[in-house]
Design a protein around this motif. Structure first.
Motif, PDB file in Angstrom:
ATOM      1  N   GLY A 130       3.151   3.622  15.933  1.00 44.23           N
ATOM      2  CA  GLY A 130       2.543   2.646  15.107  1.00 44.23           C
ATOM      3  C   GLY A 130       1.091   2.780  15.125  1.00 44.23           C
ATOM      4  O   GLY A 130       0.425   3.538  15.725  1.00 44.23           O
ATOM      5  N   ALA A 131       0.571   2.317  14.259  1.00 38.39           N
ATOM      6  CA  ALA A 131      -0.991   2.229  13.716  1.00 38.39           C
ATOM      7  C   ALA A 131      -1.390   1.094  12.989  1.00 38.39           C
ATOM      8  O   ALA A 131      -0.840   0.174  12.174  1.00 38.39           O
ATOM      9  N   ALA A 132      -2.550   0.803  13.081  1.00 41.36           N
ATOM     10  CA  ALA A 132      -3.437  -0.082  12.030  1.00 41.36           C
ATOM     11  C   ALA A 132      -4.738   0.573  11.498  1.00 41.36           C
ATOM     12  O   ALA A 132      -5.271   1.457  12.215  1.00 41.36           O
ATOM     13  N   ALA A 133      -4.805   0.323  10.436  1.00 40.94           N
ATOM     14  CA  ALA A 133      -5.949   0.831   9.612  1.00 40.94           C
ATOM     15  C   ALA A 133      -7.033  -0.294   9.060  1.00 40.94           C
ATOM     16  O   ALA A 133      -6.411  -1.333   8.705  1.00 40.94           O
ATOM     17  N   LEU A 134      -8.085  -0.032   8.973  1.00 42.05           N
ATOM     18  CA  LEU A 134      -9.353  -0.779   8.663  1.00 42.05           C
ATOM     19  C   LEU A 134      -9.718  -0.281   7.433  1.00 42.05           C
ATOM     20  O   LEU A 134     -10.342   0.506   7.259  1.00 42.05           O
ATOM     21  N   THR A 135      -9.509  -1.034   6.201  1.00 41.43           N
ATOM     22  CA  THR A 135     -10.185  -0.718   4.908  1.00 41.43           C
ATOM     23  C   THR A 135     -11.721  -0.986   4.730  1.00 41.43           C
ATOM     24  O   THR A 135     -12.185  -1.750   5.620  1.00 41.43           O
ATOM     25  N   ASN A 136     -12.305  -0.346   3.853  1.00 44.21           N
ATOM     26  CA  ASN A 136     -13.699  -0.587   3.652  1.00 44.21           C
ATOM     27  C   ASN A 136     -13.810  -1.953   3.089  1.00 44.21           C
ATOM     28  O   ASN A 136     -15.013  -2.310   3.130  1.00 44.21           O
ATOM     29  N   ASP A 137     -12.957  -2.586   2.659  1.00 43.05           N
ATOM     30  CA  ASP A 137     -13.369  -4.145   2.336  1.00 43.05           C
ATOM     31  C   ASP A 137     -12.669  -5.065   3.141  1.00 43.05           C
ATOM     32  O   ASP A 137     -12.439  -6.266   3.184  1.00 43.05           O
ATOM     33  N   VAL A 138     -12.605  -4.495   4.770  1.00 43.16           N
ATOM     34  CA  VAL A 138     -12.200  -5.119   5.809  1.00 43.16           C
ATOM     35  C   VAL A 138     -10.837  -5.742   5.784  1.00 43.16           C
ATOM     36  O   VAL A 138     -10.521  -6.954   6.429  1.00 43.16           O
ATOM     37  N   ASP A 139      -9.949  -5.373   4.888  1.00 43.48           N
ATOM     38  CA  ASP A 139      -8.573  -5.610   5.332  1.00 43.48           C
ATOM     39  C   ASP A 139      -8.128  -4.799   6.648  1.00 43.48           C
ATOM     40  O   ASP A 139      -8.306  -3.786   6.605  1.00 43.48           O
ATOM     41  N   ILE A 140      -6.971  -5.359   7.029  1.00 43.50           N
ATOM     42  CA  ILE A 140      -6.507  -4.707   8.343  1.00 43.50           C
ATOM     43  C   ILE A 140      -4.999  -4.301   7.816  1.00 43.50           C
ATOM     44  O   ILE A 140      -4.123  -5.324   7.347  1.00 43.50           O
ATOM     45  N   ILE A 141      -4.467  -3.097   7.726  1.00 40.18           N
ATOM     46  CA  ILE A 141      -3.235  -2.650   7.480  1.00 40.18           C
ATOM     47  C   ILE A 141      -2.270  -2.273   8.737  1.00 40.18           C
ATOM     48  O   ILE A 141      -3.175  -1.577   9.588  1.00 40.18           O
ATOM     49  N   GLU A 142      -1.341  -2.800   8.875  1.00 38.72           N
ATOM     50  CA  GLU A 142      -0.638  -2.626  10.102  1.00 38.72           C
ATOM     51  C   GLU A 142       0.984  -2.314  10.031  1.00 38.72           C
ATOM     52  O   GLU A 142       1.337  -2.755   9.307  1.00 38.72           O
ATOM     53  N   ASN A 143       1.160  -1.028  10.624  1.00 39.39           N
ATOM     54  CA  ASN A 143       2.599  -0.689  10.521  1.00 39.39           C
ATOM     55  C   ASN A 143       3.165  -0.264  12.054  1.00 39.39           C
ATOM     56  O   ASN A 143       2.527   0.584  12.505  1.00 39.39           O
ATOM     57  N   TYR A 144       3.857  -0.786  12.423  1.00 42.24           N
ATOM     58  CA  TYR A 144       4.547  -0.850  13.734  1.00 42.24           C
ATOM     59  C   TYR A 144       5.475   0.472  13.767  1.00 42.24           C
ATOM     60  O   TYR A 144       5.821   0.897  14.961  1.00 42.24           O
ATOM     61  N   ALA A 145       6.062   0.742  12.701  1.00 38.04           N
ATOM     62  CA  ALA A 145       6.925   1.991  12.597  1.00 38.04           C
ATOM     63  C   ALA A 145       6.609   2.966  11.568  1.00 38.04           C
ATOM     64  O   ALA A 145       7.374   3.155  10.522  1.00 38.04           O
TER      65      ALA A 145
END
Length: 288
Positions: A161-176
């Motif tokens: 799983g992972a979480a990513a922080l975008t340059n406009d401060v959105d958080i993208i999260e994918n557990y699988a």
């Protein structure tokens, strides 16, 4: 880091990851919860007018996505009985505004919300990231499997799983994002005798197939497994399979063959989903 149930009375928690959020654990008494590494990076609702995150198995449309995750170059992770094993992890994410950081973890369970699920967070506080393009970034990190905290049932398939922080401060999260595998280290021995042996005489080949037993931090026999007996003639460069032997209730191996020429004998195990392949070193036998 130990997650065996017997530790609960001592530690008060069955934590696999020291980085798991204490507040989340306190709320539902879970041993592990999916991390939320970028929560402090987001503006408050009052500042932004909305919560800017995309949680769950897939990101919301337009917010971006975590595209790939690979542990150990796509090969299974393997742990023995004593030394912690650290493996590389690479994760790639993209978003219209670009990606500034990625945080990753591995977990095992029927679902991320299952109270019996367990997980391990990445070792680093900050990942080493490379900007691939204006929209895509790949980050590298490591995770460690420590035999002291593992138990046998944890062998097999795991999820990244992972979480990513975008340059406009959105958080993208994918557990699988992807699947990976954790295996119990295996050992294989061989002994052929008598040495020397007369040509046409009977040669007895014994051995033992064992694998890491994380419940006891020892090696124990891997039972009822097909193991190939192989021979390499002196001067040859490859082995040929002579027969298949099944390991006993203790993991031991024993068979007999007729000696025909000088060469090396070995046992070779193809492996299973929970145990890696292994071959014994060749045992040379001089035929008179």
């Amino acid at each position: 880091m130990r997650i065996r149930a017997t530790v609960a009375a001592v530690s008060g928690a069955l934590a696999l990851s020291a980085l798991a959020a204490p507040a989340a654990q306190a709320e539902d008494d879970r041993s592990w919860s999916a991390p939320q590494p970028f929560s402090d990076s987001q503006p408050s609702k009052a500042e932004s007018g909305k919560a800017k995150s995309s949680f769950g198995a897939t990101a919301k449309a337009g917010a971006g996505q975590i595209t790939t995750a690979v542990l150990n170059g796509g090969k299974p992770a393997v742990a023995g009985t004593k030394t912690p094993q650290t493996y590389s992890l690479s994760v790639t994410a993209s978003a219209p505004s670009g990606v500034s950081d990625i945080y990753a973890f591995v977990w095992k369970g029927s679902s991320i919300d299952d109270p019996d699920s367990v997980g391990i967070d990445q070792n680093e506080e900050t990942s080493k990231c490379t900007v691939v393009s204006a929209t895509t970034t790949t980050c590298k990190m490591t995770v460690t499997f420590d035999p002291a905290v593992l138990y046998n049932e944890l062998a097999g398939s795991w999820t990244i799983g992972a979480a990513a922080l975008t340059n406009d401060v959105d958080i993208i999260e994918n557990y699988a994002v992807a699947k990976t595998s954790l295996q119990r280290f295996s050992k294989l021995t061989v002994n052929a005798g008598p040495e020397p042996v007369k040509k046409g005489g009977t040669l007895t080949v014994t051995g033992s197939l064992t694998r890491a037993h994380w419940d006891t931090n020892t090696y124990k026999g891997y039972t009822n497994q097909p193991v190939k007996l192989q021979f390499r003639k002196k001067g040859a460069t490859s082995y040929t399979t002579v027969k298949t032997v099944t390991s006993s209730s203790t993991g031991s191996l024993k068979t007999t063959v007729k000696a025909s020429s000088d060469g090396y004998w070995r046992y070779s195990f193809a492996g299973t989903s929970t145990t890696p392949a292994v071959s014994a070193g060749g045992d040379f036998v001089d035929v008179k």
